[in-house]
Write a protein that holds these residues in place. Structure first.
Motif, PDB file in Angstrom:
ATOM      1  N   LYS A   8     -45.269  90.104  58.630  1.00 12.72           N
ATOM      2  CA  LYS A   8     -44.355  91.237  58.794  1.00 12.72           C
ATOM      3  C   LYS A   8     -43.306  90.922  59.848  1.00 12.72           C
ATOM      4  CE  LYS A   8     -46.309  94.703  60.230  1.00 12.72           C
ATOM      5  NZ  LYS A   8     -47.419  95.424  60.344  1.00 12.72           N
ATOM      6  N   LYS A  10     -41.060  91.577  62.787  1.00  8.93           N
ATOM      7  CA  LYS A  10     -41.062  92.500  63.905  1.00  8.93           C
ATOM      8  C   LYS A  10     -39.668  92.461  64.506  1.00  8.93           C
ATOM      9  CE  LYS A  10     -43.276  92.423  68.080  1.00  8.93           C
ATOM     10  NZ  LYS A  10     -44.393  92.169  68.966  1.00  8.93           N
ATOM     11  N   THR A  11     -38.953  93.547  64.329  1.00 10.68           N
ATOM     12  CA  THR A  11     -37.582  93.538  64.825  1.00 10.68           C
ATOM     13  C   THR A  11     -37.440  94.562  65.933  1.00 10.68           C
ATOM     14  OG1 THR A  11     -37.132  95.026  63.003  1.00 10.68           O
ATOM     15  CG2 THR A  11     -36.397  92.752  62.747  1.00 10.68           C
ATOM     16  N   LYS A  13     -35.897  96.768  68.443  1.00 13.13           N
ATOM     17  CA  LYS A  13     -34.539  97.316  68.532  1.00 13.13           C
ATOM     18  C   LYS A  13     -33.903  96.872  69.836  1.00 13.13           C
ATOM     19  CE  LYS A  13     -34.180 101.694  66.169  1.00 13.13           C
ATOM     20  NZ  LYS A  13     -34.317 103.101  66.512  1.00 13.13           N
ATOM     21  N   THR A  24     -39.731  98.995  67.072  1.00 11.68           N
ATOM     22  CA  THR A  24     -39.343  99.256  65.689  1.00 11.68           C
ATOM     23  C   THR A  24     -39.768  98.108  64.798  1.00 11.68           C
ATOM     24  OG1 THR A  24     -37.462 100.527  66.448  1.00 11.68           O
ATOM     25  CG2 THR A  24     -37.404  99.770  64.176  1.00 11.68           C
ATOM     26  N   PHE A  25     -40.327  98.434  63.669  1.00 10.83           N
ATOM     27  CA  PHE A  25     -40.775  97.419  62.715  1.00 10.83           C
ATOM     28  C   PHE A  25     -40.107  97.637  61.369  1.00 10.83           C
ATOM     29  CE2 PHE A  25     -44.126  97.975  65.760  1.00 10.83           C
ATOM     30  CZ  PHE A  25     -44.666  96.715  65.936  1.00 10.83           C
ATOM     31  N   SER A  26     -39.986  96.553  60.608  1.00  9.59           N
ATOM     32  CA  SER A  26     -39.524  96.698  59.232  1.00  9.59           C
ATOM     33  C   SER A  26     -40.730  96.830  58.326  1.00  9.59           C
ATOM     34  CB  SER A  26     -38.737  95.457  58.810  1.00  9.59           C
ATOM     35  OG  SER A  26     -37.581  95.362  59.583  1.00  9.59           O
ATOM     36  N   GLN A  32     -41.515  98.887  51.121  1.00  7.76           N
ATOM     37  CA  GLN A  32     -40.191  99.485  51.073  1.00  7.76           C
ATOM     38  C   GLN A  32     -39.826  99.850  49.634  1.00  7.76           C
ATOM     39  OE1 GLN A  32     -38.443 100.687  53.648  1.00  7.76           O
ATOM     40  NE2 GLN A  32     -37.310 101.612  51.949  1.00  7.76           N
ATOM     41  N   SER A 174     -41.131 107.631  60.785  1.00  8.58           N
ATOM     42  CA  SER A 174     -40.248 106.938  59.851  1.00  8.58           C
ATOM     43  C   SER A 174     -39.579 107.926  58.915  1.00  8.58           C
ATOM     44  CB  SER A 174     -41.037 105.923  59.024  1.00  8.58           C
ATOM     45  OG  SER A 174     -40.178 105.299  58.086  1.00  8.58           O
ATOM     46  N   GLY A 178     -36.628 101.608  55.354  1.00  7.38           N
ATOM     47  CA  GLY A 178     -36.601 100.268  55.914  1.00  7.38           C
ATOM     48  C   GLY A 178     -37.449 100.071  57.163  1.00  7.38           C
ATOM     49  N   GLN A 179     -37.474 101.081  58.025  1.00 10.10           N
ATOM     50  CA  GLN A 179     -38.124 100.833  59.310  1.00 10.10           C
ATOM     51  C   GLN A 179     -39.029 101.963  59.760  1.00 10.10           C
ATOM     52  OE1 GLN A 179     -34.627 100.051  61.765  1.00 10.10           O
ATOM     53  NE2 GLN A 179     -35.037  97.863  61.423  1.00 10.10           N
ATOM     54  N   THR A 181     -40.980 103.332  63.633  1.00  7.74           N
ATOM     55  CA  THR A 181     -41.132 103.059  65.062  1.00  7.74           C
ATOM     56  C   THR A 181     -42.513 103.514  65.521  1.00  7.74           C
ATOM     57  OG1 THR A 181     -40.202 105.200  65.646  1.00  7.74           O
ATOM     58  CG2 THR A 181     -38.675 103.359  65.575  1.00  7.74           C
TER      59      THR A 181
END
Ligand code: ADP
Ligand code: MG
Length: 647
Positions: A8, A10-11, A13, A24-26, A32, A174, A178-179, A181
């Motif tokens: 996964k 992990k983006t 923010k 925040t995760f995608s 999705q 959410s 897309g994401q 938190t």
């Protein structure tokens, strides 16, 4: 499919959240896709989101009660386990609270955001293939996609959860685009609250007013009445319990309809299909228990794996004490799902006790009988349904013949086999017997691989000639089955590929034997010579009366394993003995007669060992077994082809 949580993305923010602990995760790609589908769903029964969320809450309560059996600190005395609905019509909020097991931060990330469940995975697969919205709508209805279905009715979902035994809570949020938190949060007690920010009411789209008491009450009654915990709707200061809470297995079968059984089945199994069969049992008298069992309509992927999970849910006086109790049914019925509620067992029963408990053994006997009887009656009354059952679970059931001596006959009568009599239909042993010829005294079978391969086996030639029916035993377990079953209805079961073949009337057989003995005399020396050449693989070379068109075949001793069972056992236990088999030659085949002629004029011809090897290799390939040294065979074969052009 990239389902692993480790893949996964992990983006984090940038800027805003650093410091507050918010991350925040995608969503995983598959999730999705599923979410897009939910958000834009045209599916009209959007109300099922409530069934899914209540089902999750109920699971969480079950788990808390279950874990507290071994860790009493998790559940303090006097705590009332329940599911609470809180509706706010003005703010358009609906919250589903439970005081169950809750989730840790990591569990939230793992469980909500990835597709781990096979059912959902399958749905994602179908989604990719299907294009039309209508078909997708139907799929959603069938599958029930768990938590994600909340996005059909809400444009924002917040989860606040605290794992039992943990001091702090986690907040997940959410809008399904897309994401999501995740951040630290507060919650007074352990459990989970799912807060739905509802979409605007649009009856045509299936978006009713899900804050309305009557609407909620109707939905709960329809899908969740059997839930064992109170589902309380908070209205003002008062709480109103919406479900009857009566366990479905306590109600008499006549007052429960198929849909209710089906909903319950889906709730306990997380399967999205209807069960194939529902079995209700109420035992009274010395031993009191109630059982509600189901046969699924399809087999789980791991049914035939060694450690695959099986077992029934065990309740004692309505309290769940074991999620999967394997002791209640034999392993060969591991496909049966359901619940058993005993009135007699102690509440604190442990796995060790279960294994030797006399009552459990009695219950097991009763349940086993009930299941076998149900299968028997399905077989008698609904052939198509039984076939569906058999296709999914027949292989498991067959394991019962060698494993369960006491019930062997019953199980055998349920077994179906492929047969040379009909290429479309499976047959039972009794049907086979009813078709047997007058002079036939054995049930013939050939074992060792898929039907197409068995059909072209040289072993069948003599049977085909005489119009005798042969069963094709295509599963490895079939061979253990026939070993455990020397006879059926007084008829011996005999392998077409083992021992010496005795077909026809007694007179005929005697004549054949005389003919064969006669022929063998002239062949003796060649046969001995060939046996010496093949000694490490073949214990005897003899003339055959089972071949009409093939030059050679391999035959096992009457009581030996087949080559396939041998390799299967080697895989399972790592130690099957290597068997030397018998090579049979067709004395009427040109290859054999000409080899003999050559041998008669020139005993030391180099063709003798060559042909011995070639005939052996031929026989191995003809029955579909693998050659031990394919390269050597290929070389000989190429030489032979080259020689075919003459000098
Ligand atoms: P399923 O229920 O088939 O596992 P869901 O999508 O409904 O699939 O839920 C995903 C997972 O999220 C559950 O398996 C569970 O681990 C977790 N979960 C969902 N709701 C709750 C809840 N109320 N309490 C605790 N865990 C939950
Ligand atoms: Mg669920």
């Amino acid at each position: 499919m990239a389902t692993k949580k480790t893949t996964k993305k992990k983006t984090k923010k940038t800027g805003t959240d650093s410091g507050s602990g918010s991350e925040t995760f995608s969503f995983q790609t598959e999730v999705q896709k599923l979410l897009d589908l939910m958000v834009h769903s045209l599916y009209s029964h959007k109300e099922i989101f409530l069934r899914e969320l209540i089902s999750n809450a109920s699971d969480a309560l079950d788990r808390l009660r279950f874990e507290s059996l071994t860790n009493s600190e998790l559940l303090s005395e006097g705590t009332k386990l329940e599911i609470r609905l809180e509706a706010d019509g003005k703010e358009r909020l609906l919250t589903i609270h439970d005081n169950g097991i809750g989730m840790t931060r990591q569990e939230v990330i793992d469980n909500i955001g990835t597709i781990a469940k096979s059912g959902t995975q399958e749905l994602a697969e179908k989604m990719r293939k299907s294009r039309s919205d209508e078909a997708l709508g139907e799929l959603i209805g069938q599958f029930g996609v768990g938590f994600y279905s909340s996005f059909m009715v809400a444009d924002k979902v917040v989860v606040v959860t605290r794992r039992a035994g943990e001091p702090s809570a986690t907040r997940w949020e959410s809008s399904g685009q897309g994401q999501f938190t995740v951040e630290p949060s507060e919650r007074e007690t352990n459990g989970t609250s799912v807060i739905l920010h509802l979409k605007a009411v649009d009856e045509e789209e299936g978006l009713e007013d899900f804050t309305d008491q009557a609407v909620l009450s109707r939905i709960v009654k329809r899908y969740s009445d059997f839930i064992a915990y109170p589902i309380v709707l908070k209205a003002g200061d008062e709480g109103k319990t919406l479900n009857s809470m009566k366990p479905i297995w306590e109600r008499s079968a006549s007052e429960v309809n198929d849909e209710e059984y089906s909903e319950f089945y889906k709730h306990i199994t997380h399967d999205w299909r209807d069960p194939l069969e529902t079995i209700v049992q109420k035992a009274e008298g010395l031993l009191e228990y109630k059982a509600l069992l189901f046969i699924p309509s399809e087999a789980p992927v791991d049914l035939y794996f060694v450690g695959s999970e099986s077992g029934l849910k065990l309740y004692v006086k309505r309290v769940l004490i074991m999620e999967t109790c394997e002791e209640l049914l034999p392993r060969y019925l591991r496909f049966v799902r359901g619940v058993v509620d005993s009135s007699d067992l102690p509440l604190n029963v442990s796995r060790e006790i279960l294994q030797q408990d006399r009552q459990i053994r009695q219950m097991r006997k009763g349940l086993l009988k009930k299941v076998l009887d149900a299968l028997q009656s399905m077989r008698e009354t609904d052939e198509a349904k039984y076939l569906k059952f058999w296709t999914a679970f027949g292989r498991a059931l067959k394991e019962g013949v060698p494993e369960d001596f006491e019930n062997k006959d019953k199980i055998v009568s349920l077994c179906l086999f492929e047969s040379s009599a009909d290429s479309e239909k499976l047959t039972s042993l009794s049907d086979y017997v009813s078709r047997m010829k007058d002079e036939q005294d054995a049930i013939y079978y050939i074992a060792g691989g898929p039907r197409e391969m068995l059909e072209s086996s040289p072993h069948l030639e003599a049977f085909r000639d005489r119009g005798l029916e042969v069963l094709f035993l295509t599963d490895a377990v079939d061979e253990l089955l026939v070993q455990a079953l020397p006879e059926f209805e007084g008829k011996t079961l005999r392998s077409a590929g083992k021992g010496t073949l005795e077909l026809g009337s007694e007179e005929e057989r005697k004549q054949k034997k005389r003919d064969l003995d006669e022929k063998t005399k002239g062949f003796d020396e060649l046969l001995t010579r060939m046996q010496k050449i093949l000694d490490d693989r073949v214990k005897e070379v003899r003339l055959s009366n089972r071949l009409t068109t093939s030059p050679a075949c391999l035959v096992g001793g009457e009581h030996e394993f087949s080559p396939r069972l041998e390799s299967w056992l080697r895989e399972q236990r790592g130690d099957a003995p290597v068997l030397r088999r018998i090579l049979e030659l067709n004395a009427d085949h040109e290859v054999v007669t000409r080899l003999k002629a050559r041998f008669d004029v020139d005993e030391s011809s180099e063709l003798i060992p060559e042909y011995a090897e070639l005939l052996y290799g031929y026989a191995v390939l003809a029955e579909g077994s693998p050659l031990r040294d394919p390269a050597a065979f290929a070389r000989r074969f190429a030489d032979l082809m080259a020689r075919g052009f003459g000098p």
